[in-house]
Design an enzyme around this catalytic site. Sequence first.
Site, PDB file in Angstrom:
ATOM      1  N   GLU A 147      -8.901 -13.324 -42.978  1.00 39.63           N
ATOM      2  CA  GLU A 147      -9.386 -14.225 -43.728  1.00 39.63           C
ATOM      3  C   GLU A 147      -9.276 -13.691 -45.262  1.00 39.63           C
ATOM      4  O   GLU A 147      -9.571 -14.583 -46.256  1.00 39.63           O
ATOM      5  CB  GLU A 147     -10.917 -14.503 -43.497  1.00 39.63           C
ATOM      6  CG  GLU A 147     -10.883 -14.917 -41.822  1.00 39.63           C
ATOM      7  CD  GLU A 147     -10.309 -16.640 -41.791  1.00 39.63           C
ATOM      8  OE1 GLU A 147      -9.955 -16.967 -42.755  1.00 39.63           O
ATOM      9  OE2 GLU A 147     -10.318 -17.082 -40.434  1.00 39.63           O
ATOM     10  N   ASP A 177      -6.153 -10.767 -34.733  1.00 39.87           N
ATOM     11  CA  ASP A 177      -7.017 -10.519 -36.051  1.00 39.87           C
ATOM     12  C   ASP A 177      -8.606 -10.253 -35.511  1.00 39.87           C
ATOM     13  O   ASP A 177      -8.784 -11.262 -34.347  1.00 39.87           O
ATOM     14  CB  ASP A 177      -6.842 -11.810 -37.229  1.00 39.87           C
ATOM     15  CG  ASP A 177      -6.688 -12.938 -36.528  1.00 39.87           C
ATOM     16  OD1 ASP A 177      -6.826 -13.532 -35.500  1.00 39.87           O
ATOM     17  OD2 ASP A 177      -6.237 -14.024 -37.262  1.00 39.87           O
TER      18      ASP A 177
END
Length: 390
Positions: free
Chosen positions: A137, A76
């Site tokens: 997120e 990520d």
Amino acid sequence: MQIKEDIQNLLDDVTSYRRHLHQMPELGLEEKQTAKFIRETLQSFGVKDIYTMLTTATIAVFHGEKPGKTLAFRADIDALPVTEETGVSFASKTEGKMHACGHDGHASALLGFAKYLSQHPEVIKGTIVLIFQPAEEGPGGAQLLINEGLIEKFGIDQIVGIHLFPEFPEGVIACRPGAMMARNGEVTIKVHGKSAHGAQPQQGHDAILAASAIIQGLHSIISRNISPLDTGVLTFGEITGGQAMNIIAGQVKVEGTMRAFSDEAYDIMTQRVKETAEFIAQGYGCHAEVHFNHMYRVVDNDPKMIKALEKVAGDDYFECQPYMLAEDFSMYQQVIPGLFFFVGTRNENKGYVYPLHSEKMQFEEKNLLRAIHYYVQLIEKLNIKEAADD
């Protein structure tokens, strides 16, 4: 664990990548400069097969001459709305944004892995797909990529992901079969009452009083509706409402999070939150609207892939407890077998003890070499027939 010299030689590179990315944090689906850096770095290795998805997602593909599976490795790349307080020389240059969850490290380790594959094509079996994913997120880049056809387009058989984790000492590789991280969702409860003068409460319906009773009532769900052998969390961290200290509040909003390690427990919680809030509100002459934002699923590690990790990690492997933290890597595991593990970064002598999402979270870049080491080892191990059949 002895890291091979050719991987140790990548330390300066991954340190440079990480510190560059750390200074330019970008939030989910805004990672344009991050994506530009990743793509230019991949091109500098001579990588030919580079694809763009979701504008800021980058996919790099390596084809080997030896037969094997199509294995994906995911990192990520997004940051958090956190103001950095580390004091490091390479601190964030963007006020109010920080790589406080280690995603700069994840992306840098995957770049280091890409460079290693470029220099050592002989280790590649089948096809290796590197996924630089935005928006972990929120709102959840994994599902967005799945919706865009990522798995089918590249024919991915299995997927691997890591998370740097300051709860475990440097050198530890922590994981567990089955449920390792929780399913999560957001809850918003709007309580509608009737305003009145504070000196004449009988003329109104107090939304604050109703909301208080709702919050207390909801906390009975875990102790009375979920099996004692299962677990769940309900946390309400924000409440807003009212107009003035001498007015009966007409509206209140309560916001929180819910988490569980099984879909069954999560579904029970969802049903009971709605029913309980609505019934209690009625008892106070009010009306409750309950809204859910169902986010990520349970990080559910494939047992056969766990066996492969145990073999390559040896004495460094530690079977950890489940964590109520959530991860959108879980969305890949709804489609294909996946392995997600923690790489320990805790170093008390250097003060690297702060948790994920802390404004002081830091780690040593040498730990990124461990990730690269295990990525390389897993190519071999996940392609051995016994790793799939044991």
